[in-house]
Design a protein around this motif. Structure first.
Motif, PDB file in Angstrom:
ATOM      1  N   PRO A   1      40.303  24.822  35.759  1.00 15.65           N
ATOM      2  CA  PRO A   1      41.480  25.697  35.797  1.00 15.65           C
ATOM      3  C   PRO A   1      42.236  25.687  34.472  1.00 15.65           C
ATOM      4  N   LYS A   2      42.946  26.762  34.225  1.00 13.12           N
ATOM      5  CA  LYS A   2      43.758  26.862  33.022  1.00 13.12           C
ATOM      6  C   LYS A   2      44.738  25.696  32.989  1.00 13.12           C
ATOM      7  N   GLY A   3      44.911  25.115  31.805  1.00 13.25           N
ATOM      8  CA  GLY A   3      45.824  23.988  31.663  1.00 13.25           C
ATOM      9  C   GLY A   3      45.173  22.641  31.945  1.00 13.25           C
ATOM     10  N   HIS A   4      43.865  22.625  32.090  1.00  7.43           N
ATOM     11  CA  HIS A   4      43.121  21.397  32.368  1.00  7.43           C
ATOM     12  C   HIS A   4      41.920  21.307  31.429  1.00  7.43           C
ATOM     13  N   PHE A   5      41.301  20.118  31.374  1.00  2.00           N
ATOM     14  CA  PHE A   5      40.077  19.951  30.600  1.00  2.00           C
ATOM     15  C   PHE A   5      39.226  18.862  31.247  1.00  2.00           C
TER      16      PHE A   5
ATOM     17  N   ILE B   1      38.435  16.414  36.017  1.00  2.00           N
ATOM     18  CA  ILE B   1      39.235  17.497  35.450  1.00  2.00           C
ATOM     19  C   ILE B   1      40.672  16.998  35.406  1.00  2.00           C
ATOM     20  N   VAL B   2      41.245  16.944  34.205  1.00  2.00           N
ATOM     21  CA  VAL B   2      42.599  16.400  34.053  1.00  2.00           C
ATOM     22  C   VAL B   2      43.512  17.447  33.418  1.00  2.00           C
ATOM     23  N   PRO B   3      44.796  17.391  33.747  1.00  2.00           N
ATOM     24  CA  PRO B   3      45.738  18.348  33.155  1.00  2.00           C
ATOM     25  C   PRO B   3      45.986  18.042  31.676  1.00  2.00           C
ATOM     26  N   ILE B   4      46.190  19.072  30.900  1.00  2.00           N
ATOM     27  CA  ILE B   4      46.474  18.915  29.477  1.00  2.00           C
ATOM     28  C   ILE B   4      47.738  18.076  29.263  1.00  2.00           C
ATOM     29  N   SER B   5      48.650  18.094  30.205  1.00  4.51           N
ATOM     30  CA  SER B   5      49.885  17.312  30.076  1.00  4.51           C
ATOM     31  C   SER B   5      49.615  15.825  29.900  1.00  4.51           C
TER      32      SER B   5
ATOM     33  N   GLY C   1      27.628  28.794  32.845  1.00  8.00           N
ATOM     34  CA  GLY C   1      28.790  28.148  33.433  1.00  8.00           C
ATOM     35  C   GLY C   1      30.018  28.186  32.540  1.00  8.00           C
ATOM     36  N   TYR C   2      29.912  28.912  31.411  1.00 12.05           N
ATOM     37  CA  TYR C   2      31.026  29.024  30.484  1.00 12.05           C
ATOM     38  C   TYR C   2      31.388  30.495  30.316  1.00 12.05           C
ATOM     39  N   ASP C   3      32.672  30.767  30.092  1.00 12.84           N
ATOM     40  CA  ASP C   3      33.080  32.155  29.881  1.00 12.84           C
ATOM     41  C   ASP C   3      32.850  32.566  28.427  1.00 12.84           C
ATOM     42  N   GLU C   4      33.269  33.787  28.085  1.00 13.61           N
ATOM     43  CA  GLU C   4      33.023  34.309  26.741  1.00 13.61           C
ATOM     44  C   GLU C   4      33.773  33.541  25.654  1.00 13.61           C
ATOM     45  N   ASP C   5      34.806  32.781  26.048  1.00 12.87           N
ATOM     46  CA  ASP C   5      35.546  31.969  25.076  1.00 12.87           C
ATOM     47  C   ASP C   5      34.989  30.551  24.967  1.00 12.87           C
ATOM     48  N   GLY C   6      33.928  30.262  25.717  1.00 12.96           N
ATOM     49  CA  GLY C   6      33.336  28.928  25.683  1.00 12.96           C
ATOM     50  C   GLY C   6      34.010  27.934  26.605  1.00 12.96           C
ATOM     51  N   LEU C   7      34.871  28.415  27.494  1.00 11.07           N
ATOM     52  CA  LEU C   7      35.565  27.530  28.431  1.00 11.07           C
ATOM     53  C   LEU C   7      34.774  27.415  29.730  1.00 11.07           C
ATOM     54  N   PRO C   8      34.697  26.212  30.294  1.00 13.21           N
ATOM     55  CA  PRO C   8      33.983  26.043  31.566  1.00 13.21           C
ATOM     56  C   PRO C   8      34.633  26.879  32.662  1.00 13.21           C
TER      57      PRO C   8
END
Length: 104
Positions: free
Chosen positions: A41-45, A57-61, A30-37
């Motif tokens: 989406p990009k810009g969220h965690f 899932i919340v925006p980095i902002s 469930g994770y990509d080669e960079d270790g990201l879920p």
């Protein structure tokens, strides 16, 4: 809650540490080669909230908002950041949803 200028550098370093930790949770299924879920989406965690550790899932902002930074400080005090549970926020889900709805 306002932060003093003298602690601004410390807060920035803490936020960078959190982001680094969130992006390197592991290279499991469930994770990509960079270790990201893959489902974030990009810009969220992802964060885990409440007694049942519900995933949000919340925006980095959100990291720049003093209210959210307060939650992060509580998380650090209660859990620290050196564990494999992901970023866990120690508050009730209803409080978290209310806060994040105001930040959007």
């Amino acid at each position: 809650m306002a932060f003093r200028k003298s602690s601004k550098l410390t807060q920035t370093a803490l936020l960078k540490q959190i982001l680094k930790r969130c992006s390197s949770l592991g290279k499991k299924h469930g994770y990509d080669e960079d270790g990201l879920p893959l489902d974030v989406p990009k810009g969220h965690f992802p964060v885990y909230v409440g007694e049942n550790r519900s995933r949000y899932i919340v925006p980095i902002s959100f990291l720049s908002h003093p209210e959210f930074q307060c939650l992060l400080q509580r998380a650090e005090e209660e859990f620290g950041f050196d564990h494999d549970m992901g970023l866990t926020i120690p508050c009730e889900e209803v409080v978290f949803r209310s806060l994040t709805s105001m930040l959007r």
